[in-house]
Design a protein around this motif. Structure first.
Motif, mmCIF file in Angstrom:
data_model
loop_
_atom_site.group_PDB
_atom_site.id
_atom_site.type_symbol
_atom_site.label_atom_id
_atom_site.label_comp_id
_atom_site.label_asym_id
_atom_site.label_seq_id
_atom_site.Cartn_x
_atom_site.Cartn_y
_atom_site.Cartn_z
ATOM 1 N N THR A 325 35.690 3.120 -7.972
ATOM 2 C CA THR A 325 34.242 3.269 -7.848
ATOM 3 C C THR A 325 33.836 4.532 -8.608
ATOM 4 O OG1 THR A 325 34.387 4.603 -5.822
ATOM 5 C CG2 THR A 325 34.263 2.196 -5.563
ATOM 6 N N PRO A 326 32.572 4.640 -9.020
ATOM 7 C CA PRO A 326 32.150 5.858 -9.738
ATOM 8 C C PRO A 326 32.446 7.136 -8.963
ATOM 9 C CG PRO A 326 30.480 4.157 -9.963
ATOM 10 C CD PRO A 326 31.492 3.627 -8.986
ATOM 11 N N ALA A 327 32.211 7.108 -7.644
ATOM 12 C CA ALA A 327 32.460 8.300 -6.826
ATOM 13 C C ALA A 327 33.952 8.644 -6.822
ATOM 14 C CB ALA A 327 31.970 8.072 -5.400
ATOM 15 N N PHE A 399 38.787 15.757 0.049
ATOM 16 C CA PHE A 399 37.693 15.226 0.867
ATOM 17 C C PHE A 399 36.872 14.206 0.089
ATOM 18 C CE2 PHE A 399 33.341 15.245 2.458
ATOM 19 C CZ PHE A 399 33.534 15.022 3.817
ATOM 20 N N ALA A 400 36.601 14.500 -1.186
ATOM 21 C CA ALA A 400 35.832 13.568 -2.014
ATOM 22 C C ALA A 400 36.587 12.249 -2.203
ATOM 23 C CB ALA A 400 35.523 14.200 -3.366
ATOM 24 N N LEU A 401 37.911 12.329 -2.397
ATOM 25 C CA LEU A 401 38.711 11.107 -2.527
ATOM 26 C C LEU A 401 38.694 10.302 -1.232
ATOM 27 C CD1 LEU A 401 41.829 12.456 -4.467
ATOM 28 C CD2 LEU A 401 40.189 10.775 -5.308
ATOM 29 N N PHE A 402 38.872 10.987 -0.095
ATOM 30 C CA PHE A 402 38.879 10.286 1.187
ATOM 31 C C PHE A 402 37.511 9.685 1.496
ATOM 32 C CE2 PHE A 402 42.373 13.426 2.672
ATOM 33 C CZ PHE A 402 43.310 12.717 1.933
ATOM 34 N N ASP A 403 36.458 10.393 1.118
ATOM 35 C CA ASP A 403 35.110 9.875 1.340
ATOM 36 C C ASP A 403 34.877 8.611 0.523
ATOM 37 O OD1 ASP A 403 32.322 10.160 2.389
ATOM 38 O OD2 ASP A 403 31.856 10.435 0.263
ATOM 39 N N ALA A 404 35.336 8.612 -0.733
ATOM 40 C CA ALA A 404 35.198 7.416 -1.576
ATOM 41 C C ALA A 404 36.003 6.260 -1.004
ATOM 42 C CB ALA A 404 35.662 7.734 -3.003
ATOM 43 N N ALA A 405 37.194 6.549 -0.473
ATOM 44 C CA ALA A 405 38.009 5.497 0.136
ATOM 45 C C ALA A 405 37.350 4.962 1.409
ATOM 46 C CB ALA A 405 39.399 6.029 0.456
ATOM 47 N N ALA A 406 36.763 5.861 2.203
ATOM 48 C CA ALA A 406 36.110 5.438 3.440
ATOM 49 C C ALA A 406 34.906 4.550 3.160
ATOM 50 C CB ALA A 406 35.686 6.662 4.247
ATOM 51 N N GLN A 407 34.221 4.789 2.050
ATOM 52 C CA GLN A 407 33.078 3.943 1.701
ATOM 53 C C GLN A 407 33.508 2.512 1.390
ATOM 54 O OE1 GLN A 407 30.677 5.742 -1.378
ATOM 55 N NE2 GLN A 407 30.613 7.728 -0.340
ATOM 56 N N VAL A 408 34.720 2.352 0.850
ATOM 57 C CA VAL A 408 35.251 1.004 0.625
ATOM 58 C C VAL A 408 35.684 0.393 1.952
ATOM 59 C CG1 VAL A 408 37.029 -0.356 -0.545
ATOM 60 C CG2 VAL A 408 35.971 1.601 -1.712
ATOM 61 N N GLY A 409 36.417 1.176 2.744
ATOM 62 C CA GLY A 409 36.668 0.817 4.129
ATOM 63 C C GLY A 409 37.672 -0.279 4.405
ATOM 64 N N LEU A 416 46.013 4.617 2.989
ATOM 65 C CA LEU A 416 46.114 5.633 1.941
ATOM 66 C C LEU A 416 45.521 6.964 2.391
ATOM 67 C CD1 LEU A 416 45.316 3.457 -1.192
ATOM 68 C CD2 LEU A 416 47.316 4.914 -0.932
ATOM 69 N N MET A 417 44.450 6.915 3.148
ATOM 70 C CA MET A 417 43.874 8.155 3.668
ATOM 71 C C MET A 417 44.846 8.870 4.604
ATOM 72 S SD MET A 417 39.937 6.895 4.348
ATOM 73 C CE MET A 417 39.471 8.404 5.201
ATOM 74 N N VAL A 418 45.496 8.097 5.475
ATOM 75 C CA VAL A 418 46.493 8.690 6.377
ATOM 76 C C VAL A 418 47.644 9.277 5.557
ATOM 77 C CG1 VAL A 418 48.199 8.181 8.169
ATOM 78 C CG2 VAL A 418 45.907 7.194 8.311
#
Length: 527
Positions: A325-327, A399-409, A416-418
């Motif tokens: 994603t762009p983010a 944090f930015a990577l985890f936030d982008a991953a959380a938006q995909v969900g 991957l976040m863990v």
């Protein structure tokens, strides 16, 4: 400034090559070589900063067809925000490490870094890195890789010790395998599509059957993953980097693997945007993070610890790229810039530890907090930054990577976040354990400590000792400057992250051949 910008682009490569030639001619004049190298890299830094300002404010990449050949027949040098940003960061890092090496060379003579060979090879390495970042076609990207490969082999074997020659041979063999795969993929792409221009390839790739696209895709991904040290193709790195001289190890760790990551980002976002291997990349990213950091925890030698953390943190970049994603792409670029600077700084700090203590084994080094408090600080700041403690750039990037991953969900994103959080914690543990043993531990409490860490006694290079040497002020100053830059990545995280966000958005918007021709002609982009 916009009018002169295209004329500046070729200088990013020609200036280091010209500087290397002058440095080689002046082989018996050390001061001349130093002046030539410093002036050359300073000029490249200024030029790259100008180009970054032009392409970011003008919102239009710069394409230069070398020799006046029409696009796509000639060699195209392509500078967008991503290329310009990475050239700026790389030139700054190369300049700082050069100053560090100048201090080492002045103190030690030609024992570790024979300057008559070092400076020309170092500038050629820089030319290869810059050429790779601004290459507009696959073959020119291959040429950039080969330039830096030749120079890196010379640098990694400086001093001609048995260990350096042995690891140099491993490094060159692995790199040649990667180059052969890359060249074979280029030949297949040219045979199938009749071009090596990346923009034209992206337009024609859809004409090929999916099976053919997948084969080409995996060949390029495999070749670049070897260079980027992505697991399981990272086996060569922990043994290759620690044997080289401190400045060589620092620049290799900071830049060479990132050239491979850059090539993966370019090909995934430009050539194969519609050919999805993101699920594969996610599992590879997870394995790279976990296996790399577990390797770091098991090491007792500072350079090997950093080499394994280098592998593990490549996984974060592959993770962000796989989110697609762009983010996520923007966060990946920010983390890439952060890692180039912080990893280089840590290796420079370890170089100071080695000179002061006569060893880089955490079983042997002790009491440096009292003996060398400045070195303690120079190691501590980038260490906690790499570990991801807030408010540093490592935390911001993760944090930015985890936030982008959380938006995909999706479930795999949660896994991957863990994995990313676990990797960050273990990185912090490995680096802080090393700091505690090397800096806080005193002689009187060593018996108890030795019992607690006895399991590390069989780790590679656990008992290594070197000669204690004086630390010239310029080496400390260069490392201090790099630490200041790591802090600046946090202070100026907002503007830098905005640039990275614009890069992420632009990379996922394919450029057409017409737009490329318009950029080269200096006209506005076609709608």
């Amino acid at each position: 400034m916009t009018q002169i910008a295209p004329a500046l682009v070729p200088l990013l490569v020609t200036l280091p090559l010209l500087g290397a030639a002058i440095a080689l001619i002046a082989g018996r004049h050390r001061k001349t070589q130093v002046v030539v190298s410093v002036v050359t890299l300073s000029a490249v830094t200024v030029i790259a900063a100008i180009l970054l300002y032009v392409v970011d404010t003008g919102d239009q990449p710069i394409a230069v067809s070398v020799g006046g050949w029409p696009i796509p027949f000639g060699i195209v040098l392509y500078v967008d925000r991503l290329a310009a940003l990475l050239v700026v960061v790389s030139s700054i890092v190369l300049l700082a490490v050069l100053l560090f090496s100048v201090g080492q060379g002045a103190a030690d003579g030609d024992d570790d870094t024979p300057v008559s060979i070092f400076h020309p090879s170092y500038l050629i390495l820089g030319a290869g890195i810059f050429n790779a970042f601004i290459a507009g076609d696959l073959f020119n990207l291959y040429v950039g890789f080969e330039i830096l490969l030749v120079a890196s082999y010379v640098l990694i074997t400086l001093g001609s010790t048995e260990s350096r020659i042995r690891t140099g041979v491993v490094y060159i063999v692995v790199s040649l395998v990667s180059s052969i795969l890359f060249l074979a993929a280029i030949a297949m792409i040219y045979g199938a599509l009749g071009t090596v221009n990346m923009v034209q390839i992206s337009e024609r790739m859809g004409e090929l059957p999916q099976e053919t696209q997948l084969i080409l895709h995996l060949m390029l991904l495999l070749a670049f993953s070897i260079k980027a040290a992505v697991f399981p193709l990272s086996f060569w790195l922990p043994d290759s980097y620690p044997t080289a001289p401190a400045p060589v190890t620092a620049v290799f760790a900071g830049l060479l693997t990132k050239v491979g990551v850059y090539a993966i980002i370019r090909t995934e976002t430009e050539l194969f945007l519609d050919n999805d291997v993101n699920q594969l990349l996610m599992w590879v990213a997870l394995a790279t993070m976990i296996v790399g950091v577990l390797g770091a925890v098991a090491q007792a030698e500072l350079k090997r610890i950093l080499s394994f953390t280098l592998v593990s943190h490549i996984g974060y970049m592959i993770f962000g790229l796989a989110i697609a994603t762009p983010a996520a792409i923007g966060a990946t670029i920010y983390y890439m810039v952060h890692h180039i600077v912080v990893q280089t700084t840590l290796f420079l700090a370890v170089g100071l530890v080695e000179r002061r203590a006569g060893s880089t084994s955490i079983l042997r080094v002790k009491g440096l907090m009292r003996a060398a408090p400045v070195i303690a600080v120079l190691y501590f700041i980038p260490a906690i930054n790499l570990g991801g403690l807030p408010p540093f750039s490592g935390f911001i990037g993760k944090f930015a990577l985890f936030d982008a991953a959380a938006q995909v969900g999706t479930p795999i994103m949660m896994v991957l976040m863990v994995g990313g959080i676990l990797t960050s914690l273990l990185t912090l543990y490995a680096l802080m354990r090393a700091w505690n043993l090397s800096f806080w531990r005193e002689d009187e409490d060593s018996a108890e400590t030795e019992a607690r860490i006895s399991y590390l006694g069989s780790a590679p290079a656990a008992g290594i000792e070197t000669e204690r040497r004086v630390i010239p002020k310029i080496m400390t100053a260069a490392t201090t400057g790099m630490v200041a830059i790591t802090v600046a990545l946090t202070i100026f995280a907002g503007p830098l992250y905005d640039v990275c966000t614009r890069i992420g958005e632009a990379l996922l918007q394919p450029v057409s051949l017409t737009q490329l021709e318009d950029d080269a002609a200096g006209t506005e982009k076609a709608p």
